[in-house]
Write an enzyme that holds these catalytic residues in place. Structure first.
Site, PDB file in Angstrom:
ATOM      1  N   ARG A  16       0.816   8.901  -8.586  1.00 16.69           N
ATOM      2  CA  ARG A  16      -0.577   9.079  -9.013  1.00 16.69           C
ATOM      3  C   ARG A  16      -0.671   9.535 -10.469  1.00 16.69           C
ATOM      4  O   ARG A  16      -1.753   9.505 -11.047  1.00 16.69           O
ATOM      5  CB  ARG A  16      -1.270  10.078  -8.074  1.00 16.69           C
ATOM      6  CG  ARG A  16      -1.463   9.489  -6.690  1.00 16.69           C
ATOM      7  CD  ARG A  16      -1.918  10.513  -5.686  1.00 16.69           C
ATOM      8  NE  ARG A  16      -0.871  11.483  -5.392  1.00 16.69           N
ATOM      9  CZ  ARG A  16      -0.958  12.416  -4.450  1.00 16.69           C
ATOM     10  NH1 ARG A  16      -2.040  12.505  -3.706  1.00 16.69           N
ATOM     11  NH2 ARG A  16       0.044  13.257  -4.239  1.00 16.69           N
TER      12      ARG A  16
ATOM     13  N   LEU B 138      -7.517   6.697   2.234  1.00 16.37           N
ATOM     14  CA  LEU B 138      -7.959   7.909   1.517  1.00 16.37           C
ATOM     15  C   LEU B 138      -7.833   7.744   0.014  1.00 16.37           C
ATOM     16  O   LEU B 138      -7.956   8.723  -0.726  1.00 16.37           O
ATOM     17  CB  LEU B 138      -7.106   9.109   1.968  1.00 16.37           C
ATOM     18  CG  LEU B 138      -7.320   9.582   3.401  1.00 16.37           C
ATOM     19  CD1 LEU B 138      -6.363  10.724   3.736  1.00 16.37           C
ATOM     20  CD2 LEU B 138      -8.764  10.024   3.610  1.00 16.37           C
TER      21      LEU B 138
ATOM     22  N   GLY C   3      -1.499   8.163   5.325  1.00 12.24           N
ATOM     23  CA  GLY C   3      -0.310   8.922   4.943  1.00 12.24           C
ATOM     24  C   GLY C   3      -0.582  10.407   5.095  1.00 12.24           C
ATOM     25  O   GLY C   3      -1.709  10.870   4.905  1.00 12.24           O
ATOM     26  N   ALA C   4       0.448  11.180   5.459  1.00 14.19           N
ATOM     27  CA  ALA C   4       0.296  12.633   5.568  1.00 14.19           C
ATOM     28  C   ALA C   4       1.648  13.270   5.338  1.00 14.19           C
ATOM     29  O   ALA C   4       2.674  12.740   5.748  1.00 14.19           O
ATOM     30  CB  ALA C   4      -0.245  13.009   6.947  1.00 14.19           C
TER      31      ALA C   4
ATOM     32  N   TYR D 139      10.703   3.093   1.684  1.00 14.53           N
ATOM     33  CA  TYR D 139      10.170   4.460   1.690  1.00 14.53           C
ATOM     34  C   TYR D 139      11.328   5.467   1.719  1.00 14.53           C
ATOM     35  O   TYR D 139      11.940   5.718   2.751  1.00 14.53           O
ATOM     36  CB  TYR D 139       9.223   4.681   2.872  1.00 14.53           C
ATOM     37  CG  TYR D 139       7.989   3.770   2.855  1.00 14.53           C
ATOM     38  CD1 TYR D 139       7.663   3.017   1.709  1.00 14.53           C
ATOM     39  CD2 TYR D 139       7.153   3.661   3.949  1.00 14.53           C
ATOM     40  CE1 TYR D 139       6.543   2.197   1.690  1.00 14.53           C
ATOM     41  CE2 TYR D 139       6.026   2.841   3.933  1.00 14.53           C
ATOM     42  CZ  TYR D 139       5.742   2.106   2.792  1.00 14.53           C
ATOM     43  OH  TYR D 139       4.638   1.286   2.773  1.00 14.53           O
TER      44      TYR D 139
ATOM     45  N   TYR E  37      -4.673   0.130   4.782  1.00 16.33           N
ATOM     46  CA  TYR E  37      -3.969   1.274   4.183  1.00 16.33           C
ATOM     47  C   TYR E  37      -4.699   1.741   2.934  1.00 16.33           C
ATOM     48  O   TYR E  37      -5.652   1.113   2.505  1.00 16.33           O
ATOM     49  CB  TYR E  37      -2.490   0.953   3.921  1.00 16.33           C
ATOM     50  CG  TYR E  37      -2.154   0.047   2.753  1.00 16.33           C
ATOM     51  CD1 TYR E  37      -1.749  -1.257   2.956  1.00 16.33           C
ATOM     52  CD2 TYR E  37      -2.192   0.517   1.440  1.00 16.33           C
ATOM     53  CE1 TYR E  37      -1.401  -2.085   1.893  1.00 16.33           C
ATOM     54  CE2 TYR E  37      -1.842  -0.304   0.367  1.00 16.33           C
ATOM     55  CZ  TYR E  37      -1.455  -1.608   0.603  1.00 16.33           C
ATOM     56  OH  TYR E  37      -1.117  -2.414  -0.454  1.00 16.33           O
TER      57      TYR E  37
ATOM     58  N   LYS F 257     -10.332  16.867  -2.328  1.00 15.46           N
ATOM     59  CA  LYS F 257      -9.642  18.124  -2.676  1.00 15.46           C
ATOM     60  C   LYS F 257      -9.408  18.285  -4.172  1.00 15.46           C
ATOM     61  O   LYS F 257      -9.067  19.374  -4.619  1.00 15.46           O
ATOM     62  CB  LYS F 257      -8.306  18.218  -1.924  1.00 15.46           C
ATOM     63  CG  LYS F 257      -7.257  17.215  -2.371  1.00 15.46           C
ATOM     64  CD  LYS F 257      -6.002  17.382  -1.545  1.00 15.46           C
ATOM     65  CE  LYS F 257      -5.011  16.284  -1.801  1.00 15.46           C
ATOM     66  NZ  LYS F 257      -3.807  16.434  -0.997  1.00 15.46           N
TER      67      LYS F 257
ATOM     68  N   TRP G 289       5.202   6.565   3.914  1.00 12.75           N
ATOM     69  CA  TRP G 289       5.692   6.370   2.546  1.00 12.75           C
ATOM     70  C   TRP G 289       5.994   7.722   1.881  1.00 12.75           C
ATOM     71  O   TRP G 289       7.105   7.974   1.381  1.00 12.75           O
ATOM     72  CB  TRP G 289       4.649   5.591   1.731  1.00 12.75           C
ATOM     73  CG  TRP G 289       5.088   5.187   0.367  1.00 12.75           C
ATOM     74  CD1 TRP G 289       6.352   5.290  -0.160  1.00 12.75           C
ATOM     75  CD2 TRP G 289       4.267   4.599  -0.654  1.00 12.75           C
ATOM     76  NE1 TRP G 289       6.367   4.793  -1.448  1.00 12.75           N
ATOM     77  CE2 TRP G 289       5.095   4.369  -1.772  1.00 12.75           C
ATOM     78  CE3 TRP G 289       2.928   4.240  -0.725  1.00 12.75           C
ATOM     79  CZ2 TRP G 289       4.620   3.800  -2.959  1.00 12.75           C
ATOM     80  CZ3 TRP G 289       2.448   3.672  -1.898  1.00 12.75           C
ATOM     81  CH2 TRP G 289       3.293   3.457  -3.004  1.00 12.75           C
TER      82      TRP G 289
HETATM   83  N1  NAP Z   1       2.134  -2.458   2.871  1.00 14.51           N
HETATM   84  C1  NAP Z   1       2.081  -1.876   1.710  1.00 14.51           C
HETATM   85  O1  NAP Z   1       2.372  -2.476   0.666  1.00 14.51           O
HETATM   86  C2  NAP Z   1       1.629  -0.450   1.622  1.00 14.51           C
HETATM   87  C3  NAP Z   1       1.277   0.094   0.378  1.00 14.51           C
HETATM   88  C4  NAP Z   1       0.838   1.421   0.338  1.00 14.51           C
HETATM   89  C5  NAP Z   1       0.777   2.168   1.504  1.00 14.51           C
HETATM   90  N2  NAP Z   1       1.148   1.610   2.693  1.00 14.51           N
HETATM   91  C6  NAP Z   1       1.132   2.415   3.936  1.00 14.51           C
HETATM   92  O2  NAP Z   1      -0.036   3.192   3.978  1.00 14.51           O
HETATM   93  C7  NAP Z   1       0.325   4.570   4.147  1.00 14.51           C
HETATM   94  C8  NAP Z   1      -0.701   5.463   3.541  1.00 14.51           C
HETATM   95  O3  NAP Z   1      -0.484   5.604   2.129  1.00 14.51           O
HETATM   96  P1  NAP Z   1      -1.509   5.307   1.086  1.00 14.51           P
HETATM   97  O4  NAP Z   1      -0.868   4.971  -0.188  1.00 14.51           O
HETATM   98  O5  NAP Z   1      -2.345   4.297   1.729  1.00 14.51           O
HETATM   99  O6  NAP Z   1      -2.264   6.692   0.878  1.00 14.51           O
HETATM  100  P2  NAP Z   1      -3.428   7.408   1.678  1.00 14.51           P
HETATM  101  O7  NAP Z   1      -3.188   7.357   3.131  1.00 14.51           O
HETATM  102  O8  NAP Z   1      -4.722   6.943   1.133  1.00 14.51           O
HETATM  103  O9  NAP Z   1      -3.155   8.897   1.142  1.00 14.51           O
HETATM  104  C9  NAP Z   1      -2.069   9.618   1.627  1.00 14.51           C
HETATM  105  C10 NAP Z   1      -1.896  10.913   0.851  1.00 14.51           C
HETATM  106  O10 NAP Z   1      -3.122  11.658   0.773  1.00 14.51           O
HETATM  107  C11 NAP Z   1      -2.865  13.067   0.933  1.00 14.51           C
HETATM  108  N3  NAP Z   1      -3.536  13.445   2.194  1.00 14.51           N
HETATM  109  C12 NAP Z   1      -3.513  12.787   3.380  1.00 14.51           C
HETATM  110  N4  NAP Z   1      -4.273  13.404   4.292  1.00 14.51           N
HETATM  111  C13 NAP Z   1      -4.820  14.464   3.680  1.00 14.51           C
HETATM  112  C14 NAP Z   1      -5.707  15.476   4.096  1.00 14.51           C
HETATM  113  N5  NAP Z   1      -6.210  15.482   5.319  1.00 14.51           N
HETATM  114  N6  NAP Z   1      -6.055  16.435   3.208  1.00 14.51           N
HETATM  115  C15 NAP Z   1      -5.567  16.413   1.953  1.00 14.51           C
HETATM  116  N7  NAP Z   1      -4.728  15.475   1.499  1.00 14.51           N
HETATM  117  C16 NAP Z   1      -4.342  14.500   2.348  1.00 14.51           C
HETATM  118  C17 NAP Z   1      -1.361  13.226   1.003  1.00 14.51           C
HETATM  119  O11 NAP Z   1      -0.812  13.377  -0.310  1.00 14.51           O
HETATM  120  P3  NAP Z   1      -0.907  14.752  -1.154  1.00 14.51           P
HETATM  121  O12 NAP Z   1      -0.865  15.886  -0.177  1.00 14.51           O
HETATM  122  O13 NAP Z   1       0.250  14.700  -2.084  1.00 14.51           O
HETATM  123  O14 NAP Z   1      -2.220  14.681  -1.906  1.00 14.51           O
HETATM  124  C18 NAP Z   1      -0.920  11.867   1.522  1.00 14.51           C
HETATM  125  O15 NAP Z   1       0.404  11.550   1.190  1.00 14.51           O
HETATM  126  C19 NAP Z   1       1.704   4.685   3.522  1.00 14.51           C
HETATM  127  O16 NAP Z   1       2.384   5.819   3.993  1.00 14.51           O
HETATM  128  C20 NAP Z   1       2.299   3.393   4.001  1.00 14.51           C
HETATM  129  O17 NAP Z   1       2.708   3.525   5.343  1.00 14.51           O
HETATM  130  C21 NAP Z   1       1.546   0.312   2.761  1.00 14.51           C
END
Ligand code: NAP
Length: 321
Positions: free
Chosen positions: A234, A212, A286-287, A58, A209, A220, A21
């Site tokens: 956010r 984090l 996500g990363a 995305y 999902y 951080k 995403w």
């Molecule tokens: N099906 C759905 O409706 C739906 C909805 C949401 C998400 N998703 C999927 O889930 C995936 C994950 O997204 P999420 O919203 O769930 O967020 P998440 O994985 O909880 O957080 C991802 C964000 O955290 C930060 N991050 C990740 N690893 C890190 C690390 N090791 N150290 C520091 N910061 C780190 C990055 O943003 P920063 O560097 O900007 O802080 C990254 O973009 C999405 O990409 C998508 O594929 C699906």
């Protein structure tokens, strides 16, 4: 890396998958760039990640284009899990879920073209219908795509336990549910445990999902709520504002302490906790950079540290947002 097979499928997925995403370049701030994103995808493959979660939404197709650019022919060797059903208008236009059979087919065809695939390994309904299509009609369309070889498996995202039961009754082929789940977001536990894995018997895969909590659980962000640009979703997320932000600080302090002792990071522990929960098959993380990917795959090491979880449990229980 560890691998887990989604029940009833040939999909053997790495415990940690990469979410695409943020790298799509919309809604996740001003620090997303294609070069780092492509490097992150390459790093994911190097670390044993064998699946990528993407969606037409995305970056309005840009995440898919980056996957094709970064993976090249290797995109046939990994599992690309994409989504279907969301319509969006213009750059920032409102997005809504249209699960009519015609749109399911057209949206799937568009993804096949964009991803340059003949078959999509896993196609997931992005979120429940906001028009008047009955769930059964949507499932019929997905089953027809499967029979026609356009997709190998299909799943649902963001459905609660009742519609999930209904879907399983109509389409036992349903491969998985994608749902938010983390140390601080646990309202979908009933669906994970009672519907997906009743009495310990896994009926369908669960792809967790927000493991984090959009970066919050990496620890951080320091003691005061962070300020995000308006381009970052956010900016409006209550979990990064008071009182929620303070509520989670004792947990973050405990994660930092334990991670420091184990030479791990809070992120690795947070993802590992999700992977250890009953009913969860794999975690989508996500990363934006290769460094974040390298950090996140260490969740697999963290999972094996059995002693830490008892000490962390009271902090986790108190930190629900
Ligand atoms: N099906 C759905 O409706 C739906 C909805 C949401 C998400 N998703 C999927 O889930 C995936 C994950 O997204 P999420 O919203 O769930 O967020 P998440 O994985 O909880 O957080 C991802 C964000 O955290 C930060 N991050 C990740 N690893 C890190 C690390 N090791 N150290 C520091 N910061 C780190 C990055 O943003 P920063 O560097 O900007 O802080 C990254 O973009 C999405 O990409 C998508 O594929 C699906």
């Amino acid at each position: 890396m560890k691998f887990r097979t989604l029940p009833g499928t040939d999909l053997q997925l790495s415990a940690v998958g990469m979410g695409c995403w943020a790298i799509g370049g919309k809604w996740w701030g001003d620090d997303v760039d294609d070069r780092r994103a492509i490097a992150a995808i390459g790093a994911a493959v190097d670390h044993g990640i064998n699946w990528f979660d993407t969606a037409p939404l995305y970056g309005h197709g840009h995440a898919d284009e980056l996957l094709v650019r970064a993976l090249g022919a290797r995109r046939h060797e990994v599992v690309i899990a994409t989504k279907v059903g969301v319509r969006f208008r213009g750059g920032e236009g409102h997005a809504y879920s249209d699960l009519s059979p015609d749109h399911i087919v057209a949206d799937c065809e568009a993804s096949l073209r964009r991803l340059r695939l003949e078959t999509i390994p896993l196609l997931q309904v992005h979120w429940p219908c906001e028009r008047d299509t009955p769930l059964e009609a949507t499932l019929e369309a997905l089953m027809a795509l499967q029979e026609g070889g356009k997709i190998r498996h299909f799943g649902l995202c963001n459905y609660g336990s009742k519609p999930l039961e209904r879907a399983l009754a109509h389409a036992p082929e349903l491969a998985c549910l994608q749902t938010p789940y983390s140390m601080v977001r646990r309202e979908f536990e009933y669906a994970l445990r009672e519907v997906a894995a009743p009495a310990g018997e896994q009926r369908l895969g669960v792809l967790a999902y927000e493991t984090l909590c959009r970066g919050l659980l990496t620890g951080k962000f320091s003691a005061t709520p962070p300020r995000f640009p308006e381009s970052d979703l956010r900016h409006r997320d209550a979990r990064f504002q008071e009182p929620g932000f303070s509520r989670v600080q004792p947990l973050l302090a405990a994660l930092r302490l334990v991670a420091g002792k184990l030479n791990l990071t809070p992120a690795a522990l947070a993802i590992a906790w999700v992977l250890r929960q009953p009913g969860v098959s794999v975690a989508i993380v996500g990363a934006k950079s290769p460094e974040q990917v390298a950090d996140n795959v260490r969740a697999v090491d963290a999972m094996l540290r059995h002693k830490v979880w008892e000490a962390l449990a009271p902090h986790i229980d108190r930190a629900r947002l």
